[in-house]
Design an enzyme around this catalytic site. Structure first.
Site, PDB file in Angstrom:
ATOM      1  N   GLU A  54      17.863  13.274 -19.546  1.00 56.57           N
ATOM      2  CA  GLU A  54      19.006  13.547 -20.539  1.00 56.57           C
ATOM      3  C   GLU A  54      20.413  13.407 -20.368  1.00 56.57           C
ATOM      4  O   GLU A  54      21.124  13.282 -20.827  1.00 56.57           O
ATOM      5  CB  GLU A  54      18.266  14.710 -21.317  1.00 56.57           C
ATOM      6  CG  GLU A  54      17.322  15.090 -21.300  1.00 56.57           C
ATOM      7  CD  GLU A  54      16.017  15.026 -20.516  1.00 56.57           C
ATOM      8  OE1 GLU A  54      15.219  16.423 -21.293  1.00 56.57           O
ATOM      9  OE2 GLU A  54      16.153  15.153 -19.253  1.00 56.57           O
ATOM     10  N   CYS A  77      14.276  20.547 -19.726  1.00 55.22           N
ATOM     11  CA  CYS A  77      13.905  21.289 -19.184  1.00 55.22           C
ATOM     12  C   CYS A  77      13.953  22.671 -19.864  1.00 55.22           C
ATOM     13  O   CYS A  77      15.658  22.609 -20.201  1.00 55.22           O
ATOM     14  CB  CYS A  77      14.159  21.636 -17.936  1.00 55.22           C
ATOM     15  SG  CYS A  77      15.456  20.576 -17.083  1.00 55.22           S
ATOM     16  N   ALA A 166     -18.298  -9.365   9.416  1.00 51.88           N
ATOM     17  CA  ALA A 166     -18.979  -7.890  10.646  1.00 51.88           C
ATOM     18  C   ALA A 166     -17.638  -8.349  11.760  1.00 51.88           C
ATOM     19  O   ALA A 166     -17.811  -7.390  12.562  1.00 51.88           O
ATOM     20  CB  ALA A 166     -20.256  -8.803  11.225  1.00 51.88           C
ATOM     21  N   SER A 170     -10.331  -9.329   8.117  1.00 54.45           N
ATOM     22  CA  SER A 170     -10.220  -8.737   6.757  1.00 54.45           C
ATOM     23  C   SER A 170      -8.838  -9.460   5.705  1.00 54.45           C
ATOM     24  O   SER A 170      -8.948  -9.540   4.405  1.00 54.45           O
ATOM     25  CB  SER A 170     -10.105  -6.868   6.359  1.00 54.45           C
ATOM     26  OG  SER A 170      -8.820  -6.800   7.003  1.00 54.45           O
ATOM     27  N   THR A 198      -8.218   2.114   9.419  1.00 53.82           N
ATOM     28  CA  THR A 198      -6.903   0.694   8.963  1.00 53.82           C
ATOM     29  C   THR A 198      -5.411   1.088   9.490  1.00 53.82           C
ATOM     30  O   THR A 198      -5.527   0.312   9.616  1.00 53.82           O
ATOM     31  CB  THR A 198      -6.766   1.442   7.008  1.00 53.82           C
ATOM     32  OG1 THR A 198      -8.078   1.924   6.431  1.00 53.82           O
ATOM     33  CG2 THR A 198      -6.277   0.461   6.912  1.00 53.82           C
ATOM     34  N   ASP A 202      -5.580  -2.464  10.879  1.00 54.89           N
ATOM     35  CA  ASP A 202      -4.780  -3.444  10.629  1.00 54.89           C
ATOM     36  C   ASP A 202      -3.321  -3.556  10.758  1.00 54.89           C
ATOM     37  O   ASP A 202      -1.982  -4.290  10.442  1.00 54.89           O
ATOM     38  CB  ASP A 202      -4.526  -3.130   8.471  1.00 54.89           C
ATOM     39  CG  ASP A 202      -6.251  -3.592   7.763  1.00 54.89           C
ATOM     40  OD1 ASP A 202      -6.523  -4.252   8.668  1.00 54.89           O
ATOM     41  OD2 ASP A 202      -6.425  -3.136   7.170  1.00 54.89           O
ATOM     42  N   LEU A 206       2.624  -0.583   4.946  1.00 56.41           N
ATOM     43  CA  LEU A 206       2.764   0.140   3.827  1.00 56.41           C
ATOM     44  C   LEU A 206       3.987   0.118   3.222  1.00 56.41           C
ATOM     45  O   LEU A 206       4.185   1.929   2.438  1.00 56.41           O
ATOM     46  CB  LEU A 206       2.509   1.423   4.657  1.00 56.41           C
ATOM     47  CG  LEU A 206       0.566   1.488   4.412  1.00 56.41           C
ATOM     48  CD1 LEU A 206      -0.333   2.951   5.385  1.00 56.41           C
ATOM     49  CD2 LEU A 206      -0.407   0.926   4.268  1.00 56.41           C
ATOM     50  N   LEU A 301     -12.562   7.131   4.643  1.00 57.71           N
ATOM     51  CA  LEU A 301     -11.021   7.435   3.294  1.00 57.71           C
ATOM     52  C   LEU A 301     -12.084   8.246   2.393  1.00 57.71           C
ATOM     53  O   LEU A 301     -11.814   8.831   1.251  1.00 57.71           O
ATOM     54  CB  LEU A 301     -10.646   7.591   3.383  1.00 57.71           C
ATOM     55  CG  LEU A 301      -8.922   8.515   3.069  1.00 57.71           C
ATOM     56  CD1 LEU A 301      -9.188   9.930   2.811  1.00 57.71           C
ATOM     57  CD2 LEU A 301      -7.105   7.652   3.042  1.00 57.71           C
TER      58      LEU A 301
END
Length: 367
Positions: A54, A77, A166, A170, A198, A202, A206, A301
């Site tokens: 706003e 608010c 296996a 990935s 992970t 990997d 992130l 996870l």
């Protein structure tokens, strides 16, 4: 309610979504100010939560706000925080009408903003765009009502539900278009979360890439023992991009000190059945202000969150390949013995992502 009301509210909702992932713990609000059929001001909640939508829109509108209609995606608010209440700012600017889809369930507001506006002669219209607004603000509301953030789970899998061979290979099961979509999803969340497995296998960053200057999401690693290499990309960038480690009480003190030394923040969590309790962990993250968490796995996870009914939305990217039973499953053990025990979701959308398929599911309303 008029077609113009619906159009301007859709505009405001679209603006509000620009703030997703950028303004936590505040809600991502959009505002459009219209006078005599012309948009004279618009804005959305800015990075860090201030200024509010706003305020940005009123500053743009200036004197043209007097007698205008403000379309706001959440009840303005009514409390004094680091900024004055938005309902008072709208009154002071001479706004004649406020259109807002839903009330703010935060106890500091919860109808008081609407009451203040009406008390000062401002017409208030509610309900327009309510369904979309409820979805857009779901993480904010969930943190208020359940003390935990909204959880989006991403799975990038083969046709037979595998996330690695296996041998653990990935990269990459899905193609560049799907990976670009994942970066967009990261950008719209407050935090990106992975398990320790992970993080080890990997060595991910992130971070959000390809979107220009951006408030990076918090990187959250769930690791009971904090057994993630200190030479990882996460550790090396912890002083530049926030890194939180959710750990159990048995994590060694020297590891805790080492991670704090590289800039990570430690979040102690309750242990249940030898693992970090996901519900307690999410409450801890909610207490830190997070409203939307994007979980990128791995399988254990993902299984833990699904088993405890903590996944609100699923984004599944399916690649046209199969790895067979010896591959790593995308979801760990759930302990499902009967079909009626399985977590259920409703399909929301299906779309191509390059050579892959992107489907979106939300928690089933029927349980």
């Amino acid at each position: 309610m008029t077609p113009d009301d619906r159009r301007h509210m859709a505009h405001a909702l679209g603006l509000g979504r620009r703030g997703m992932g950028q303004c936590w713990p505040n809600p991502a609000v959009g505002c459009v100010i219209v006078r005599d059929g012309r948009v004279v001001g618009r804005g959305w909640t800015q990075p860090g939560g201030r200024p509010h939508a706003e305020t940005v829109a009123l500053d743009m509108a200036g004197g043209a706000a007097r007698g205008a209609t403000a379309y706001v995606t959440l009840e303005p608010c009514a409390h004094h925080g680091q900024t004055p209440p938005c309902c008072a700012a709208l009154v002071a600017a001479g706004i004649a009408r406020v259109v807002a889809p839903i009330a703010d369930s935060d106890p500091r507001v919860d109808g008081q903003g609407f009451d203040h506006l009406r008390k000062h002669g401002v017409e208030v219209t509610t309900g327009i765009g309510a369904e979309q607004a409820l979805l857009d603000h779901a993480g904010f509301f969930m943190r208020v009502s359940q003390q935990r953030p909204w959880v989006t789970l991403k799975l990038a899998m083969t046709l037979d539900g595998r996330i690695a061979t296996a041998t653990g290979e990935s990269k990459w099961i899905t193609g560049p278009t799907a990976r670009g979509a994942v970066h967009a999803l990261r950008a719209s969340h407050d935090a990106v979360m992975v398990g320790a497995g992970t993080a080890r296998s990997d060595d991910p960053q992130l971070t959000v890439r390809g979107f220009g200057p951006h408030r990076q999401p918090v990187r959250v690693v769930v690791s009971r023992l904090i057994d993630v290499p200190l030479m990882s990309q996460l550790a090396q960038s912890a002083k530049d991009v926030p890194l939180w480690l959710c750990h159990g009480p048995e994590a060694r003190s020297e590891l805790r000190s080492a991670w704090e030394g590289v800039g990570a923040r430690l979040i102690p969590c309750q242990i249940t059945g030898g693992r970090i309790d996901p519900r307690a962990m999410l409450r801890s993250l909610g207490a830190e202000g997070l409203t939307r968490v994007f979980c990128e796995g791995g399988g254990q996870l993902a299984g833990s969150l699904l088993m405890h009914d903590l996944v609100d939305e699923l984004h599944v990217f399916s690649a046209g390949m199969a790895l067979g039973a010896e591959g790593y499953p995308g979801i760990g053990a759930l302990g499902v013995a009967r079909l009626d025990e399985a977590p259920r979701f409703q399909l929301v959308d299906v779309s191509p992502a390059g050579k892959d398929i992107h489907h979106v599911w939300r928690r089933s309303k029927n349980g």
